[in-house]
Design a protein around this motif. Sequence first.
Motif, PDB file in Angstrom:
ATOM      1  N   LEU A 223       0.766  -1.121  -0.194  1.00 27.92           N
ATOM      2  CA  LEU A 223       0.323  -0.452  -0.015  1.00 27.92           C
ATOM      3  C   LEU A 223       1.045   0.885  -0.149  1.00 27.92           C
ATOM      4  CD1 LEU A 223      -2.717   1.269   0.114  1.00 27.92           C
ATOM      5  CD2 LEU A 223      -2.682   1.193   2.866  1.00 27.92           C
ATOM      6  N   MET A 224       1.713   1.655   0.853  1.00 34.48           N
ATOM      7  CA  MET A 224       2.459   2.605   0.969  1.00 34.48           C
ATOM      8  C   MET A 224       3.597   2.869  -0.489  1.00 34.48           C
ATOM      9  SD  MET A 224       5.832   3.093   3.635  1.00 34.48           S
ATOM     10  CE  MET A 224       7.445   2.291   2.765  1.00 34.48           C
ATOM     11  N   MET A 225       4.039   1.299  -0.988  1.00 30.96           N
ATOM     12  CA  MET A 225       4.526   1.774  -2.692  1.00 30.96           C
ATOM     13  C   MET A 225       4.156   2.249  -3.178  1.00 30.96           C
ATOM     14  SD  MET A 225       7.872   1.597  -1.331  1.00 30.96           S
ATOM     15  CE  MET A 225       8.078   1.764  -3.484  1.00 30.96           C
ATOM     16  N   GLY A 226       2.369   1.283  -3.108  1.00 29.15           N
ATOM     17  CA  GLY A 226       2.237   1.341  -4.528  1.00 29.15           C
ATOM     18  C   GLY A 226       1.605   3.618  -4.393  1.00 29.15           C
ATOM     19  N   LYS A 227       1.181   3.995  -3.048  1.00 37.37           N
ATOM     20  CA  LYS A 227       0.997   5.448  -2.680  1.00 37.37           C
ATOM     21  C   LYS A 227       2.436   6.022  -2.947  1.00 37.37           C
ATOM     22  CE  LYS A 227      -2.016   6.678  -0.286  1.00 37.37           C
ATOM     23  NZ  LYS A 227      -2.782   7.071  -1.180  1.00 37.37           N
ATOM     24  N   ILE A 228       3.421   6.161  -2.889  1.00 29.57           N
ATOM     25  CA  ILE A 228       5.083   6.443  -3.510  1.00 29.57           C
ATOM     26  C   ILE A 228       5.189   6.533  -4.539  1.00 29.57           C
ATOM     27  CG2 ILE A 228       6.752   6.723  -3.544  1.00 29.57           C
ATOM     28  CD1 ILE A 228       6.678   5.971   0.303  1.00 29.57           C
ATOM     29  N   VAL A 229       5.050   5.624  -5.574  1.00 21.95           N
ATOM     30  CA  VAL A 229       4.836   5.285  -6.767  1.00 21.95           C
ATOM     31  C   VAL A 229       4.206   5.794  -7.788  1.00 21.95           C
ATOM     32  CG1 VAL A 229       5.389   4.394  -8.854  1.00 21.95           C
ATOM     33  CG2 VAL A 229       6.396   3.351  -6.599  1.00 21.95           C
ATOM     34  N   GLY A 230       2.371   6.385  -6.994  1.00 22.45           N
ATOM     35  CA  GLY A 230       1.957   7.022  -7.838  1.00 22.45           C
ATOM     36  C   GLY A 230       1.296   7.783  -8.124  1.00 22.45           C
ATOM     37  N   ILE A 231       1.518   8.487  -6.749  1.00 15.09           N
ATOM     38  CA  ILE A 231       1.835   9.957  -6.534  1.00 15.09           C
ATOM     39  C   ILE A 231       3.262  10.704  -7.016  1.00 15.09           C
ATOM     40  CG2 ILE A 231       1.814  12.003  -4.904  1.00 15.09           C
ATOM     41  CD1 ILE A 231      -0.111  10.125  -2.974  1.00 15.09           C
ATOM     42  N   GLY A 232       4.046   9.839  -7.380  1.00 17.41           N
ATOM     43  CA  GLY A 232       5.418  10.740  -7.979  1.00 17.41           C
ATOM     44  C   GLY A 232       5.034  10.216  -9.332  1.00 17.41           C
ATOM     45  N   ALA A 233       4.195   9.067  -9.868  1.00 20.25           N
ATOM     46  CA  ALA A 233       3.947   9.729 -11.023  1.00 20.25           C
ATOM     47  C   ALA A 233       3.323  10.870 -11.946  1.00 20.25           C
ATOM     48  CB  ALA A 233       3.593   8.107 -11.776  1.00 20.25           C
ATOM     49  N   VAL A 234       2.113  10.784 -11.065  1.00 21.07           N
ATOM     50  CA  VAL A 234       1.334  12.294 -11.153  1.00 21.07           C
ATOM     51  C   VAL A 234       2.307  13.518 -11.350  1.00 21.07           C
ATOM     52  CG1 VAL A 234      -0.424  13.690 -10.595  1.00 21.07           C
ATOM     53  CG2 VAL A 234      -0.354  11.063  -9.926  1.00 21.07           C
ATOM     54  N   GLY A 235       2.912  13.259 -10.066  1.00 22.35           N
ATOM     55  CA  GLY A 235       3.792  14.690 -10.341  1.00 22.35           C
ATOM     56  C   GLY A 235       5.043  14.338 -11.048  1.00 22.35           C
ATOM     57  N   LEU A 236       5.804  13.675 -12.091  1.00 27.03           N
ATOM     58  CA  LEU A 236       6.529  13.612 -12.556  1.00 27.03           C
ATOM     59  C   LEU A 236       5.646  13.753 -14.127  1.00 27.03           C
ATOM     60  CD1 LEU A 236       9.606  12.515 -13.573  1.00 27.03           C
ATOM     61  CD2 LEU A 236       8.528  10.559 -13.805  1.00 27.03           C
ATOM     62  N   THR A 237       4.202  13.449 -14.636  1.00 26.41           N
ATOM     63  CA  THR A 237       3.753  13.486 -15.497  1.00 26.41           C
ATOM     64  C   THR A 237       3.076  15.693 -15.649  1.00 26.41           C
ATOM     65  OG1 THR A 237       2.294  11.676 -15.085  1.00 26.41           O
ATOM     66  CG2 THR A 237       1.550  13.474 -16.531  1.00 26.41           C
ATOM     67  N   GLN A 238       3.240  16.247 -14.810  1.00 26.50           N
ATOM     68  CA  GLN A 238       2.845  17.458 -13.885  1.00 26.50           C
ATOM     69  C   GLN A 238       4.051  17.874 -14.547  1.00 26.50           C
ATOM     70  OE1 GLN A 238       1.110  19.045 -10.517  1.00 26.50           O
ATOM     71  NE2 GLN A 238      -0.003  19.632 -10.622  1.00 26.50           N
ATOM     72  N   PHE A 239       5.127  17.722 -13.892  1.00 28.75           N
ATOM     73  CA  PHE A 239       6.731  18.122 -13.974  1.00 28.75           C
ATOM     74  C   PHE A 239       6.939  18.837 -15.343  1.00 28.75           C
ATOM     75  CE2 PHE A 239      11.117  18.570 -13.861  1.00 28.75           C
ATOM     76  CZ  PHE A 239      11.363  20.072 -13.475  1.00 28.75           C
ATOM     77  N   ILE A 240       6.528  16.857 -15.826  1.00 22.59           N
ATOM     78  CA  ILE A 240       6.666  16.875 -17.875  1.00 22.59           C
ATOM     79  C   ILE A 240       5.827  18.213 -18.587  1.00 22.59           C
ATOM     80  CG2 ILE A 240       6.848  15.804 -19.698  1.00 22.59           C
ATOM     81  CD1 ILE A 240       7.859  13.912 -17.692  1.00 22.59           C
ATOM     82  N   MET A 241       4.994  18.004 -18.152  1.00 14.92           N
ATOM     83  CA  MET A 241       3.280  19.722 -18.498  1.00 14.92           C
ATOM     84  C   MET A 241       3.855  20.693 -18.285  1.00 14.92           C
ATOM     85  SD  MET A 241      -0.041  17.125 -18.396  1.00 14.92           S
ATOM     86  CE  MET A 241      -0.798  18.082 -19.545  1.00 14.92           C
ATOM     87  N   TRP A 242       4.367  20.237 -17.579  1.00 18.39           N
ATOM     88  CA  TRP A 242       5.264  22.173 -17.141  1.00 18.39           C
ATOM     89  C   TRP A 242       6.275  23.020 -18.272  1.00 18.39           C
ATOM     90  CZ3 TRP A 242       4.375  22.242 -10.654  1.00 18.39           C
ATOM     91  CH2 TRP A 242       3.492  22.210 -10.648  1.00 18.39           C
ATOM     92  N   ILE A 243       6.695  21.990 -18.279  1.00 14.57           N
ATOM     93  CA  ILE A 243       8.512  22.560 -19.477  1.00 14.57           C
ATOM     94  C   ILE A 243       7.541  22.497 -20.456  1.00 14.57           C
ATOM     95  CG2 ILE A 243       9.980  21.441 -20.044  1.00 14.57           C
ATOM     96  CD1 ILE A 243      10.529  19.767 -17.445  1.00 14.57           C
ATOM     97  N   VAL A 244       7.003  21.595 -20.769  1.00  9.27           N
ATOM     98  CA  VAL A 244       6.528  21.915 -22.453  1.00  9.27           C
ATOM     99  C   VAL A 244       5.241  23.503 -22.244  1.00  9.27           C
ATOM    100  CG1 VAL A 244       4.995  20.588 -23.869  1.00  9.27           C
ATOM    101  CG2 VAL A 244       6.472  19.652 -22.772  1.00  9.27           C
ATOM    102  N   LEU A 245       4.812  23.036 -21.822  1.00  7.00           N
ATOM    103  CA  LEU A 245       3.903  24.007 -21.327  1.00  7.00           C
ATOM    104  C   LEU A 245       3.885  25.930 -21.079  1.00  7.00           C
ATOM    105  CD1 LEU A 245       1.226  23.448 -19.973  1.00  7.00           C
ATOM    106  CD2 LEU A 245       0.551  23.913 -22.230  1.00  7.00           C
ATOM    107  N   PHE A 246       5.574  26.237 -20.937  1.00  7.70           N
ATOM    108  CA  PHE A 246       6.315  26.991 -20.291  1.00  7.70           C
ATOM    109  C   PHE A 246       7.126  27.545 -21.844  1.00  7.70           C
ATOM    110  CE2 PHE A 246       9.946  29.437 -18.603  1.00  7.70           C
ATOM    111  CZ  PHE A 246       9.149  30.119 -18.144  1.00  7.70           C
TER     112      PHE A 246
END
Length: 442
Positions: A223-246
Amino acid sequence: MSKTWIIIKREYTSRVAKKSFLLSTFLTPILFVGLIFGVVYLTATSSSEEKVAVDNKESYLKEYLVKKRNISYEFVNNADTTLLSKGYTAVLLAPNTGINQTKSYQVYSQKSKGKELTGTIENQINDAINAKMVMDVANLNKAQYDSLVKNAPSSKVENTVFSEAEKAKKGNFETASMIGYVVSFIIYFSLFMYGAAVMRGVMEEKTNRIAEVMVSSVKPFQLMMGKIVGIGAVGLTQFIMWIVLFVGLSTIASNLMPVDPASMQDAAAAMQPGMSAVAAEASQNKAAMILNTVSTSVNWPLIIGCFIFYYIGGYLFYAALFAAVGSAVNEDPQDAQSLMMPITIPIILSMVIMINAIRQPESALAIWGSMIPFSSPIIMMARLPFGSTIVPWWQLGLSMLILILGFIATIWLSAKIYRTGILLYGKKVTLKELAKWAFRKN
């Protein structure tokens, strides 16, 4: 493993589908780019046209007081302040001329003028005075003087590093410092932003008692690993989109901006009294020189590859700790703040060390900071742009190995805390109890 993957997918899809994620992902770069270019545009277009009257007696100024940005000049006979009611916004009088009985040039106007007007005029007058002095001493005309200045040699000081391991290699401190600051700040904010997101996610599931249902079918570690990796993937997705949009929005905004970038540089130069035309031109070209150096001398594949590694490694290291804190906290936010303190202090301390590491990348503090996993994601990325002469390959490899061992250890210890804390309610947990949970044998 399949259950962990299901939790990762759930965390990722549920968060990406939220309106708050979509709004923050798209609005943040829009607002950021809009703020930057809005300030630039308003600064460049808010200045009104200035028409300055100059006395004809100062004829040697005619070749230097030329229209610059929004300031134009007109030479008239017997200029005085009465011209302010005849379409002129300002009158420039030489020392000991008319009502100006001082030893300096004076600009008279009916309304208070900003530093840009007086700064621009001051720079142009200083250039004229210097040119006149040189021409009088050397018996040169204007054309000869301009040719002399144009063809004057200039010197560039560079830092050359030499070692037995490699041949002479050029380095640029400004370029390396700029890259070091940028990537270090990105990792710094990411650790705080997404680490706190992991903690809030764990706290929400614990408070809503969803965790009780989930741990009946999956192990707490899964449960802990799933939450860590899942939220990390969300952050990485958002970060990449921020770079592209910026990047995309900045390109569009710069093309649509009806303002000459050089005019902004002129305005900045005018705000610095005493800056000569040569110095102003050098200041305007400095950014272009740095960008050119960035594109030619920086080992971008290494920087990008290491950034991804330290971004993910640093996130896993701290996200596990944040998850452990979230599992031990109930509904009181003050409890979370007190337990977060030992986690946030190393991150903040890393930023302090980072500033020193950029100034002295070979210092003992910088080297040790880039090895310890609590600070290595920030410190090592601050040192890497300075090249392999500053960061030998063995230091980079050792730092990566220690970070890998570090986040494995924090995940293991945090899992033991998580297993106990996620099902514990109604009790205020202390740091001492967290340590007992982490290091007990069973």
